[in-house]
Design a protein around this motif. Structure first.
Motif, PDB file in Angstrom:
ATOM      1  N   ARG A  26       0.835  -1.209   0.000  1.00  0.00           N
ATOM      2  CA  ARG A  26       0.000   0.000   0.000  1.00  0.00           C
ATOM      3  C   ARG A  26       0.867   1.255   0.000  1.00  0.00           C
ATOM      4  NH1 ARG A  26      -4.007  -1.057   4.983  1.00  0.00           N
ATOM      5  NH2 ARG A  26      -4.399   1.152   4.570  1.00  0.00           N
ATOM      6  N   ASP A  27       0.241   2.363  -0.449  1.00  0.00           N
ATOM      7  CA  ASP A  27       0.906   3.667  -0.459  1.00  0.00           C
ATOM      8  C   ASP A  27       0.446   4.545   0.709  1.00  0.00           C
ATOM      9  OD1 ASP A  27       2.524   3.493  -2.790  1.00  0.00           O
ATOM     10  OD2 ASP A  27       0.704   3.601  -4.002  1.00  0.00           O
ATOM     11  N   ASP A  28      -0.543   4.087   1.481  1.00  0.00           N
ATOM     12  CA  ASP A  28      -1.126   4.939   2.526  1.00  0.00           C
ATOM     13  C   ASP A  28      -0.760   4.477   3.935  1.00  0.00           C
ATOM     14  OD1 ASP A  28      -2.551   2.613   2.394  1.00  0.00           O
ATOM     15  OD2 ASP A  28      -4.527   3.538   2.604  1.00  0.00           O
ATOM     16  N   ILE A  29       0.443   3.937   4.090  1.00  0.00           N
ATOM     17  CA  ILE A  29       0.951   3.621   5.427  1.00  0.00           C
ATOM     18  C   ILE A  29       1.911   4.733   5.796  1.00  0.00           C
ATOM     19  CG2 ILE A  29       2.262   1.973   6.830  1.00  0.00           C
ATOM     20  CD1 ILE A  29       1.252  -0.235   4.990  1.00  0.00           C
ATOM     21  N   TRP A  30       1.470   5.598   6.718  1.00  0.00           N
ATOM     22  CA  TRP A  30       2.167   6.855   6.954  1.00  0.00           C
ATOM     23  C   TRP A  30       3.261   6.726   8.003  1.00  0.00           C
ATOM     24  CZ3 TRP A  30       0.262   8.385   2.789  1.00  0.00           C
ATOM     25  CH2 TRP A  30      -1.107   8.323   2.507  1.00  0.00           C
ATOM     26  N   CYS A  31       4.107   7.732   8.043  1.00  0.00           N
ATOM     27  CA  CYS A  31       5.232   7.726   8.997  1.00  0.00           C
ATOM     28  C   CYS A  31       4.783   8.015  10.426  1.00  0.00           C
ATOM     29  CB  CYS A  31       6.284   8.741   8.573  1.00  0.00           C
ATOM     30  SG  CYS A  31       5.774  10.475   8.804  1.00  0.00           S
ATOM     31  N   SER A  32       3.643   8.688  10.590  1.00  0.00           N
ATOM     32  CA  SER A  32       3.053   9.025  11.893  1.00  0.00           C
ATOM     33  C   SER A  32       3.841  10.059  12.686  1.00  0.00           C
ATOM     34  CB  SER A  32       2.867   7.758  12.742  1.00  0.00           C
ATOM     35  OG  SER A  32       1.946   7.997  13.784  1.00  0.00           O
ATOM     36  N   VAL A  33       4.723  10.810  12.028  1.00  0.00           N
ATOM     37  CA  VAL A  33       5.474  11.876  12.705  1.00  0.00           C
ATOM     38  C   VAL A  33       4.672  13.169  12.641  1.00  0.00           C
ATOM     39  CG1 VAL A  33       7.606  13.232  12.748  1.00  0.00           C
ATOM     40  CG2 VAL A  33       7.674  10.795  12.180  1.00  0.00           C
ATOM     41  N   GLU A  34       4.519  13.797  13.773  1.00  0.00           N
ATOM     42  CA  GLU A  34       3.775  15.046  13.868  1.00  0.00           C
ATOM     43  C   GLU A  34       4.353  16.099  12.912  1.00  0.00           C
ATOM     44  OE1 GLU A  34       2.608  18.374  17.293  1.00  0.00           O
ATOM     45  OE2 GLU A  34       4.029  16.762  17.718  1.00  0.00           O
ATOM     46  N   GLY A  35       3.476  16.721  12.137  1.00  0.00           N
ATOM     47  CA  GLY A  35       3.887  17.811  11.258  1.00  0.00           C
ATOM     48  C   GLY A  35       4.369  17.390   9.886  1.00  0.00           C
ATOM     49  N   CYS A  36       4.423  16.082   9.613  1.00  0.00           N
ATOM     50  CA  CYS A  36       4.885  15.620   8.302  1.00  0.00           C
ATOM     51  C   CYS A  36       3.854  15.979   7.238  1.00  0.00           C
ATOM     52  CB  CYS A  36       5.133  14.124   8.312  1.00  0.00           C
ATOM     53  SG  CYS A  36       5.649  13.474   6.702  1.00  0.00           S
ATOM     54  N   GLU A  37       4.283  16.765   6.218  1.00  0.00           N
ATOM     55  CA  GLU A  37       3.361  17.228   5.183  1.00  0.00           C
ATOM     56  C   GLU A  37       3.209  16.232   4.049  1.00  0.00           C
ATOM     57  OE1 GLU A  37       4.954  21.003   4.077  1.00  0.00           O
ATOM     58  OE2 GLU A  37       4.139  22.026   5.850  1.00  0.00           O
ATOM     59  N   LYS A  38       4.082  15.206   4.014  1.00  0.00           N
ATOM     60  CA  LYS A  38       4.005  14.211   2.943  1.00  0.00           C
ATOM     61  C   LYS A  38       2.920  13.174   3.217  1.00  0.00           C
ATOM     62  CE  LYS A  38       8.984  14.476   1.943  1.00  0.00           C
ATOM     63  NZ  LYS A  38      10.248  13.694   1.900  1.00  0.00           N
ATOM     64  N   CYS A  39       2.597  13.004   4.473  1.00  0.00           N
ATOM     65  CA  CYS A  39       1.646  11.957   4.857  1.00  0.00           C
ATOM     66  C   CYS A  39       0.302  12.576   5.234  1.00  0.00           C
ATOM     67  CB  CYS A  39       2.177  11.144   6.028  1.00  0.00           C
ATOM     68  SG  CYS A  39       3.698  10.256   5.675  1.00  0.00           S
ATOM     69  N   LYS A  40      -0.762  11.978   4.789  1.00  0.00           N
ATOM     70  CA  LYS A  40      -2.110  12.447   5.117  1.00  0.00           C
ATOM     71  C   LYS A  40      -2.658  11.619   6.285  1.00  0.00           C
ATOM     72  CE  LYS A  40      -2.799  13.478   0.213  1.00  0.00           C
ATOM     73  NZ  LYS A  40      -3.576  13.152  -1.000  1.00  0.00           N
ATOM     74  N   GLN A  41      -1.873  11.544   7.339  1.00  0.00           N
ATOM     75  CA  GLN A  41      -2.206  10.655   8.461  1.00  0.00           C
ATOM     76  C   GLN A  41      -3.320  11.229   9.327  1.00  0.00           C
ATOM     77  OE1 GLN A  41       1.782  10.169   9.333  1.00  0.00           O
ATOM     78  NE2 GLN A  41       2.159  12.215  10.074  1.00  0.00           N
ATOM     79  N   GLU A  42      -4.196  10.338   9.762  1.00  0.00           N
ATOM     80  CA  GLU A  42      -5.322  10.746  10.603  1.00  0.00           C
ATOM     81  C   GLU A  42      -4.921  10.840  12.072  1.00  0.00           C
ATOM     82  OE1 GLU A  42      -8.445   8.007   9.919  1.00  0.00           O
ATOM     83  OE2 GLU A  42      -8.739   8.575   7.823  1.00  0.00           O
ATOM     84  N   LYS A  43      -3.951  10.009  12.489  1.00  0.00           N
ATOM     85  CA  LYS A  43      -3.573   9.972  13.899  1.00  0.00           C
ATOM     86  C   LYS A  43      -2.062  10.088  14.024  1.00  0.00           C
ATOM     87  CE  LYS A  43      -4.471   7.428  18.179  1.00  0.00           C
ATOM     88  NZ  LYS A  43      -5.087   6.242  18.783  1.00  0.00           N
ATOM     89  N   ILE A  44      -1.611  10.915  14.954  1.00  0.00           N
ATOM     90  CA  ILE A  44      -0.187  11.143  15.175  1.00  0.00           C
ATOM     91  C   ILE A  44       0.279  10.296  16.362  1.00  0.00           C
ATOM     92  CG2 ILE A  44       1.584  12.849  15.728  1.00  0.00           C
ATOM     93  CD1 ILE A  44       0.276  13.210  12.987  1.00  0.00           C
ATOM     94  N   HIS A  45       1.392   9.581  16.195  1.00  0.00           N
ATOM     95  CA  HIS A  45       1.971   8.793  17.278  1.00  0.00           C
ATOM     96  C   HIS A  45       3.328   9.317  17.720  1.00  0.00           C
ATOM     97  CE1 HIS A  45      -0.959   5.938  15.552  1.00  0.00           C
ATOM     98  NE2 HIS A  45      -0.989   5.394  16.755  1.00  0.00           N
ATOM     99  N   LEU A  46       4.081   9.918  16.784  1.00  0.00           N
ATOM    100  CA  LEU A  46       5.455  10.326  17.072  1.00  0.00           C
ATOM    101  C   LEU A  46       5.563  11.836  17.115  1.00  0.00           C
ATOM    102  CD1 LEU A  46       7.086   7.791  14.617  1.00  0.00           C
ATOM    103  CD2 LEU A  46       7.099   7.615  17.097  1.00  0.00           C
ATOM    104  N   SER A  47       6.191  12.347  18.191  1.00  0.00           N
ATOM    105  CA  SER A  47       6.360  13.793  18.344  1.00  0.00           C
ATOM    106  C   SER A  47       7.380  14.315  17.342  1.00  0.00           C
ATOM    107  CB  SER A  47       6.823  14.099  19.772  1.00  0.00           C
ATOM    108  OG  SER A  47       7.266  15.431  19.862  1.00  0.00           O
ATOM    109  N   CYS A  48       7.211  15.552  16.904  1.00  0.00           N
ATOM    110  CA  CYS A  48       8.169  16.159  15.982  1.00  0.00           C
ATOM    111  C   CYS A  48       9.370  16.736  16.742  1.00  0.00           C
ATOM    112  CB  CYS A  48       7.511  17.250  15.133  1.00  0.00           C
ATOM    113  SG  CYS A  48       6.969  18.669  16.096  1.00  0.00           S
ATOM    114  N   ASN A  49       9.404  16.548  18.088  1.00  0.00           N
ATOM    115  CA  ASN A  49      10.528  17.018  18.898  1.00  0.00           C
ATOM    116  C   ASN A  49      11.151  15.863  19.678  1.00  0.00           C
ATOM    117  OD1 ASN A  49      10.269  19.887  18.315  1.00  0.00           O
ATOM    118  ND2 ASN A  49       8.356  19.767  19.496  1.00  0.00           N
ATOM    119  N   PRO A  50      11.709  14.868  18.971  1.00  0.00           N
ATOM    120  CA  PRO A  50      12.316  13.741  19.683  1.00  0.00           C
ATOM    121  C   PRO A  50      13.622  14.141  20.356  1.00  0.00           C
ATOM    122  CG  PRO A  50      12.695  13.545  17.329  1.00  0.00           C
ATOM    123  CD  PRO A  50      11.789  14.733  17.515  1.00  0.00           C
ATOM    124  N   ARG A  51      14.170  13.214  21.143  1.00  0.00           N
ATOM    125  CA  ARG A  51      15.396  13.453  21.900  1.00  0.00           C
ATOM    126  C   ARG A  51      16.570  13.737  20.971  1.00  0.00           C
ATOM    127  NH1 ARG A  51      16.558  12.072  26.900  1.00  0.00           N
ATOM    128  NH2 ARG A  51      14.790  10.637  26.998  1.00  0.00           N
TER     129      ARG A  51
END
Length: 1004
Positions: A26-51
């Motif tokens: 599939r092409d619609d398995i997203w990265c789940s990183v907050e703020g990613c403009e390439k993915c049309k993800q419905e739910k965010i799991h990963l913060s855009c401010n990691p360690r």
């Protein structure tokens, strides 16, 4: 996108079939990183401010490989680890290798604050790969992990918040080298946590792949057999498989149960070499020793305090020989049998470990292994002494050695090489100070694997949205029998808030009685396959400690909506009989109902109503009728052979503010206890018959196996020595002989022998009816052909399943999952419930032990007790006043007495000396106190010392051992009074002139 491949395989019957395996990309398995403009993800799991660490100039997400999760799961659960990508490849591999760790990862994925995200790399068109020709599955999976990591790095290179690096964590050096060659940043777990300054304890939690630098070259265990060799040995009947159970009194002694010549037999495994690195609970392969090496001696008590002496002997034995040979020469000293017997029992040695049972262990640092150093952060190899006496010391690396002294800590075992005396492990976490009540309570919960964390939000989401304002809908009322007009009441212990059951009785026109048992309808709120249902199944039971309880269900249900409080409408599942005045059952039916209890009584309140002839209200009249019927029901049970056993249960009175124990007393049972018990037993039996008639293959039932006759051998012999004859040929014969077991002048004897009879019983267990023949349904203790648990669904998950079975059996409602008619799934549930029930019982006992220690802290008392078990170098005494038991050693407790004081007489199971003889049932007087124990006094335990009869070398000096005459006592009293007068004079003088008074006291 669909990929498919075709292959052929051979079935078990030998047929060749064609298999087509389809793989969807599939092409619609997203990265789940907050703020990613390439993915049309419905739910965010990963913060855009990691360690961000020193390993990269950019913030980092991490991707652990399979072995990191398998070996470093403890550190992955630490709060420091967030923004973790779990690849589908990794999760699938873990599932195939460790279901326990797989479930822990699933929990991490559900925890919102952790930011763990499952990325389906096997179905993402950009990251899915095929296995290459001649490529091993392990290499293919490593390549899949690297491919997904590379895709993430490219994908996030242009993130709006700046580039985010994705770091591969692997302890596989070859995998890291290949990753770096492909342009992927990779490091080991140790390298990663070194960069995290906020949590210095992380370095102690790292599992290192090698332990060669900690090996004890003087100790060598026998090499374990390979899995192929073990399999062949088991098939040939040369080896025996079983779960090893280490003795609580001797950590160098264990047993397994195995089928020898068609009979279930206990095999003894004695000595460090014969145990061969097996740990409590391991599934092991055992080889029998020659018959001339089988054991016949009684068990010797060995504690951690004796371990130094044992180790020194092991070293001596190993100077010229291997551990195997050394053990053979010293086995006579390490003996070794679980119970007294004249007949030698099979003895063997562990030749392989089929399945390890490693878990996390609570313990304390052996301070004698801690080196004093000016560099407090220096890494040291130290030993941890487990709270579980059956577990060997565990070697760990730590930089916190000095800081952790005096603490309870959690450690895990990683491995145990053949040339290391102890297993190697790692630090997990610090629990708190030794002796602190809250710390010690958490320890006992962890040690007994009791799930005690607060209910997750997913579970709480399954509660009624109205909360405490929940009301029964008209639709629900229309489906149920309305019993709100009946005089229903509940009878429970004082302070009970989770009221499962209530009762009613009313006379019928034909002279019979309608009697109803009404049980909280928990299944109305706990629906199958919900988060709450899964959590209840995991917990299995409510755990009752002295000062708290660990609930199976959230408080809103357990103490409110499901609790059958008085004067409120409640949903119930009712079992209603027509009984004759002689308590014979005419008929019974079951119905979902709505009730309104008229009174919530304690046992004492109900007893007072029953006894007070002036009270004649409807509830009181009902109690009297129920009490009369209950006595007749009990007589029928006892006539059928039901046992009345006993246990030394105590109740602590706790101080309101501190919750410290201020008094201890034996629990008192009243007639109304038996009243409730009889009708609960009747309900359980009636429900068992109903569900089994409808679902003969998948009913959840409870059985109590008949104990083998040799379980009673020691007790029968001990009873005969005091003129009491026990017949244990059946439960009826045993019950009758227990009723006659009376010794003149010893009023406690009958209860004592019932307590000891309880120790001879087998464990009652849950089972699926389709997995056991009907003749084995028998419940020995209750003398009934069939039994189950129906009456406590608030606190037992078994009852929840039985409610679902019963509802389906009477065709109530919309039906239930097909799981309840699957005997294999029901048996799996039963296996978990049996484990949870056993652990809950042990946790409750440990809580009583903890509060007993707190009660006796700073107290020294003398109390009468009885010997209940003889061992080779001591005996176990029970103290009825406090319901406690402890070991008293028969060996000298002073360096001035070097000879053995007692000789063990195996034939008559007694200890003999020139001063006296000790046998089971003997009355003694002991001094009870708390003493510091363990290496360096790292813990405390209840200590009993013999006062009477007086035996030089093992007795303590006391007024009972050295009595003073009245004249001597009067002289002491006069001396004390004189000292008090002097002190009073000094205080008076100090009021007028403090200086002279101080001088006077110094002179004195």
């Amino acid at each position: 996108m669909l990929k498919s491949r075709t292959f052929v395989k051979r079935t078990r019957k030998g047929n060749v079939i064609k298999v087509i395996k389809e793989h969807y990309l599939r092409d619609d398995i997203w990265c789940s990183v907050e703020g990613c403009e390439k993915c049309k993800q419905e739910k965010i799991h990963l913060s855009c401010n990691p360690r961000k660490t020193k390993l990269s100039e950019f913030p980092q997400l991490i991707i652990p490989d399979t072995n990191i999760f398998l070996h470093q799961i403890d550190i992955m659960e630490h709060v420091a680890f967030t923004n973790v990508i779990v690849l589908q490849t990794v999760l699938d591999e873990v599932r195939g290798r460790s279901l326990q760790i797989y479930n822990r990862i699933k929990t991490l994925l559900e925890e919102v604050p952790k930011h763990f995200y499952l990325f389906s790399n096997e179905h993402n068109r950009h990251t899915a790969i095929e296995r290459l020709k001649d490529e091993t599955m392990n290499d293919r999976n490593d390549r899949a992990i690297r491919t997904a990591t590379l895709w993430y790095n490219i994908h996030l290179k242009t993130h709006p918040n700046g580039q985010i690096t994705v770091l591969l964590i692997s302890d596989d050096k070859d995998n890291r080298v290949k990753a770096q060659q492909e342009g992927i940043k990779a490091c080991s777990m140790a390298e990663y946590v070194e960069q995290i300054d906020d949590y210095p304890e992380l370095m102690d939690m790292v599992v290192y792949p090698s332990e060669d630098d900690t090996n004890d070259k003087k100790f060598t265990y026998e090499e374990h057999m390979t899995p192929v060799q073990i399999s062949g040995g088991l098939k040939a009947g040369l080896l025996y498989q079983g779960s090893i159970n280490i003795s609580m009194h001797n950590y160098l002694e264990g047993t397994i149960m195995a089928n020898i010549d068609g009979e279930e037999t206990q095999i003894l495994i004695s000595g460090r070499g014969s145990l061969n690195r097996a740990i409590q609970g391991d599934t092991v392969a055992v080889k029998l020793l020659p018959k001339e090496e089988w054991k016949t001696n009684a068990s010797k008590i060995i504690s951690n305090d004796d371990e130094k002496e044992e180790e020194e002997e092991e070293e001596k034995n190993n100077e010229d020989e291997t551990m195997k040979d050394g053990n053979e020469k010293s086995e006579e000293k390490e003996n070794e049998e679980v119970s007294y017997t004249e007949k030698p029992i099979p003895t063997g040695k562990v030749v392989g470990i089929i399945k390890k049972h490693y878990r996390q262990y609570c313990g304390s640092i052996d301070k004698n292994t801690v080196q004093k150093t000016t560099n407090h952060n220096a890494t040291q190899n130290i030993l941890v002494i487990s709270m579980d006496r059956r577990i060997p010391k565990i070697r760990i690396r730590t930089r916190q050695a000095e800081a952790l002294m005096g603490k309870r800590i959690v450690v895990a075992i990683d491995s145990w090489s053949k040339n290391s005396l102890y297993p190697f492990g790692h630090f997990v976490r610090d629990l708190g100070d030794i002796g602190d009540r809250n710390t010690e309570t958490e320890v006992l919960l962890l040690e007994h694997d009791v799930p005690y964390m607060p209910f997750s939000q997913q579970v709480l989401n399954d509660l009624p949205p109205e909360g405490e304002n929940f009301t029964i809908s008209e639709e629900e009322l229309s489906k149920r029998k309305d019993l709100r007009d009946l005089d229903i009441c509940s009878i429970d212990p004082p302070g009970c808030t989770d009221i499962d059951d209530a009762l009613h009785v009313r006379p019928l026109e034909n002279g019979n009685y309608e009697v109803g048992v009404h049980i909280a309808d928990v299944t109305h709120f706990v629906r199958p396959s919900t988060a709450m249902d899964r959590e209840a199944a995991k917990r299995g039971t409510t755990v009752y400690l002295v000062d708290k309880r660990i609930d199976m269900l959230p408080e809103l249900l357990g103490t409110n909506l499901c609790s059958l409080r008085s004067n409120v409408d409640r949903l119930a599942f009712s079992c209603i009989w027509e009984l004759t005045p002689d308590a014979e059952i005419v008929n019974v039916y079951f119905t979902k109902s709505v009730i309104r209890s008229k009174a919530s009584l304690t046992y004492e309140e109900a007893q007072n109503r029953n006894d007070d002839k002036r009270m004649n209200d409807n509830i009181t009249k009902s109690i009297r009728i129920l009490n009369g019927l209950a006595k007749k029901l009990k007589k029928k049970r006892l006539d059928a052979g039901a046992l009345t056993l006993a246990s030394p249960e105590v109740r602590f009175n706790l101080e309101n503010d501190s919750q410290d124990p201020v008094d201890v007393e034996m629990k008192e049972l009243k007639e109304t206890n038996a009243l409730v018990e009889e009708f609960m037993l009747l309900a359980n039996i009636s429900v068992a018959k109903k569900i089994h008639s409808k679902y003969p293959e998948s009913s959840l039932l409870r059985r109590h196996p008949t104990p083998p006759q040799n379980n009673f051998d020691v007790l029968i012999a001990a009873a005969e020595s005091v003129g009491v004859k026990l017949n244990c040929s059946s439960s009826k014969e045993l019950a009758d002989s227990l009723d006659k077991a009376i010794v003149p002048g010893q009023p406690y004897f009958n209860k004592l022998i019932r307590i000891m009879t309880t120790r001879c019983m087998m464990q009652a267990v849950y089972f699926s009816s389709g997995t056991v023949s009907e003749k084995d349904f028998w419940h020995y203790g209750l003398a009934t052909e069939i039994y189950t648990h129906f009456t406590s669904p608030i606190r037992r998950y078994s009852d929840v399943i039985v409610h679902r079975l019963l509802a389906a059996a009477i065709n109530y409602g919309e039906g239930y999952s097909t799981d309840i008619i699957d005997k294999i799934k029901i048996q799996k549930i039963c296996d978990v419930l049996n484990f949870r029930h056993r652990m809950a019982q042990q946790a409750s006992r440990s809580s009583v032990e903890l509060f007993t220690n707190l009660y006796f802290k700073d107290r020294v008392v003398e109390e009468e007790g009885f010997i209940i078990r003889i061992l080779k170098n001591g005996f176990i005494a029970l103290i009825p006043r406090y319901g406690i038991e402890s070991i008293i050693y028969s060996e000298p407790n002073t360096k001035n007495v070097s000879k053995q004081i007692f000789t063990y007489d195996a034939k008559e199971n007694k200890l003999v000396s020139e001063y006296c003889t000790f046998k089971i049932f003997d009355r003694i007087t002991v001094q009870i106190s708390i003493e510091e124990t363990g290496v360096g006094g790292i813990s405390s335990k209840l200590s009993m010392k013999l006062v009477k009869p007086f035996v030089p070398g093992i007795s303590v000096e006391s007024q009972n051992a050295n009595k003073m005459n009245d004249e001597e006592l009067n002289e002491i009293d006069d001396e004390i009074r004189n000292k008090i007068e002097v002190i009073k004079e000094e205080e008076e003088a100090q009021k007028t002139s403090s200086e002279p008074a101080l001088k006077k006291r110094k002179v004195a």
